[in-house]
Design a protein around this motif. Structure first.
Motif, PDB file in Angstrom:
ATOM      1  N   UNK A  84     -25.550  71.623 -72.809  1.00 17.37           N
ATOM      2  CA  UNK A  84     -25.051  72.996 -72.868  1.00 17.37           C
ATOM      3  C   UNK A  84     -25.932  73.763 -73.853  1.00 17.37           C
ATOM      4  N   UNK A  85     -26.358  74.967 -73.478  1.00 17.97           N
ATOM      5  CA  UNK A  85     -27.272  75.753 -74.309  1.00 17.97           C
ATOM      6  C   UNK A  85     -26.766  75.870 -75.749  1.00 17.97           C
ATOM      7  N   UNK A  86     -25.542  76.343 -75.919  1.00 22.22           N
ATOM      8  CA  UNK A  86     -25.021  76.556 -77.261  1.00 22.22           C
ATOM      9  C   UNK A  86     -24.917  75.257 -78.049  1.00 22.22           C
ATOM     10  N   UNK A  87     -24.534  74.190 -77.383  1.00 17.39           N
ATOM     11  CA  UNK A  87     -24.406  72.889 -78.058  1.00 17.39           C
ATOM     12  C   UNK A  87     -25.772  72.402 -78.536  1.00 17.39           C
ATOM     13  N   UNK A  88     -26.805  72.595 -77.725  1.00 21.70           N
ATOM     14  CA  UNK A  88     -28.144  72.157 -78.130  1.00 21.70           C
ATOM     15  C   UNK A  88     -28.664  72.976 -79.307  1.00 21.70           C
ATOM     16  N   UNK A  89     -28.387  74.272 -79.319  1.00 22.48           N
ATOM     17  CA  UNK A  89     -28.787  75.105 -80.453  1.00 22.48           C
ATOM     18  C   UNK A  89     -28.001  74.693 -81.695  1.00 22.48           C
ATOM     19  N   UNK A  90     -26.708  74.446 -81.537  1.00 15.40           N
ATOM     20  CA  UNK A  90     -25.870  74.003 -82.647  1.00 15.40           C
ATOM     21  C   UNK A  90     -26.411  72.701 -83.238  1.00 15.40           C
ATOM     22  N   UNK A  91     -26.806  71.766 -82.377  1.00 15.14           N
ATOM     23  CA  UNK A  91     -27.356  70.493 -82.857  1.00 15.14           C
ATOM     24  C   UNK A  91     -28.612  70.717 -83.699  1.00 15.14           C
ATOM     25  N   UNK A  92     -29.460  71.653 -83.287  1.00 15.24           N
ATOM     26  CA  UNK A  92     -30.656  71.972 -84.081  1.00 15.24           C
ATOM     27  C   UNK A  92     -30.263  72.537 -85.445  1.00 15.24           C
ATOM     28  N   UNK A  93     -29.252  73.392 -85.470  1.00 14.48           N
ATOM     29  CA  UNK A  93     -28.790  73.968 -86.729  1.00 14.48           C
ATOM     30  C   UNK A  93     -28.219  72.881 -87.636  1.00 14.48           C
ATOM     31  N   UNK A  94     -27.446  71.988 -87.065  1.00 17.19           N
ATOM     32  CA  UNK A  94     -26.866  70.896 -87.855  1.00 17.19           C
ATOM     33  C   UNK A  94     -27.950  69.972 -88.423  1.00 17.19           C
ATOM     34  N   UNK A  95     -29.105  69.936 -87.773  1.00 13.71           N
ATOM     35  CA  UNK A  95     -30.223  69.107 -88.248  1.00 13.71           C
ATOM     36  C   UNK A  95     -31.138  69.869 -89.199  1.00 13.71           C
ATOM     37  N   UNK A  96     -30.749  71.075 -89.580  1.00 15.19           N
ATOM     38  CA  UNK A  96     -31.506  71.810 -90.592  1.00 15.19           C
ATOM     39  C   UNK A  96     -32.245  73.038 -90.115  1.00 15.19           C
ATOM     40  N   UNK A  97     -32.150  73.371 -88.842  1.00 18.15           N
ATOM     41  CA  UNK A  97     -32.807  74.586 -88.349  1.00 18.15           C
ATOM     42  C   UNK A  97     -32.028  75.814 -88.806  1.00 18.15           C
ATOM     43  N   UNK A  98     -32.739  76.934 -88.849  1.00 17.34           N
ATOM     44  CA  UNK A  98     -32.108  78.191 -89.216  1.00 17.34           C
ATOM     45  C   UNK A  98     -32.304  79.192 -88.082  1.00 17.34           C
TER      46      UNK A  98
END
Length: 155
Positions: free
Chosen positions: A126-140
């Motif tokens: 899911x688009x939002x879930x994949x972006x969320x995962x990047x944020x949780x791994x330190x992305x901004x």
């Protein structure tokens, strides 16, 4: 819960929005305080639902995310159906986490010590879930200026 509960600081900054959310469910301040005291699991559920709503809204609006380490940068453009990535690796002792190192990269993107790769992929879940995962791994979340700068450079 789709994402994670907002932090206390995030709830504090969204105090008015949370109050409005509770009001849509006919819960006023007095009742909310009673729920928190007598039914903490119900309060937790309400906070989780609100958190998911906020995260969905933020992630749906997100177009770019960035992740930096000392010697690499990963820049993402998040379209509706796929994610585009520009991966940058600097092969010498530089620190992109510091202003001086980052400025060097912007001024010298075609230096022999810089490797730049580009790729795209369709979302696997899911688009939002994949972006969320990047944020949780330190992305901004970003405005995309750096992605677009490097995108124009490498064509």
């Amino acid at each position: 819960m789709k994402y994670r509960q907002l932090t206390k600081e995030q709830f504090d900054s969204l105090h008015k929005e949370f109050a409005t959310f509770l009001a849509t469910q006919s819960i006023d301040v007095k009742e909310w305080n009673l729920i928190k005291k007598e039914k903490p699991n119900v309060a937790e559920d309400e906070m989780n639902i609100f958190s998911d709503i906020v995260w969905d809204d933020v992630l749906t609006k997100t177009k770019y995310v960035e992740h930096y380490s000392k010697t690499s940068a990963n820049l993402f453009k998040c379209d509706a159906n796929q994610m585009h990535r520009i991966a940058i690796k600097v092969n010498w002792d530089i620190n992109l986490l510091e202003q001086e190192g980052f400025e060097w990269l912007v001024k010298n993107p075609m230096d022999n010590s810089v490797d730049i790769f580009r790729g795209s992929k369709a979302y696997t879940t899911n688009r939002n879930k994949e972006i969320f995962d990047l944020i949780e791994k330190g992305s901004i979340i970003s405005k995309g200026e750096i992605f677009e700068y490097f995108s124009q450079l490498i064509g």
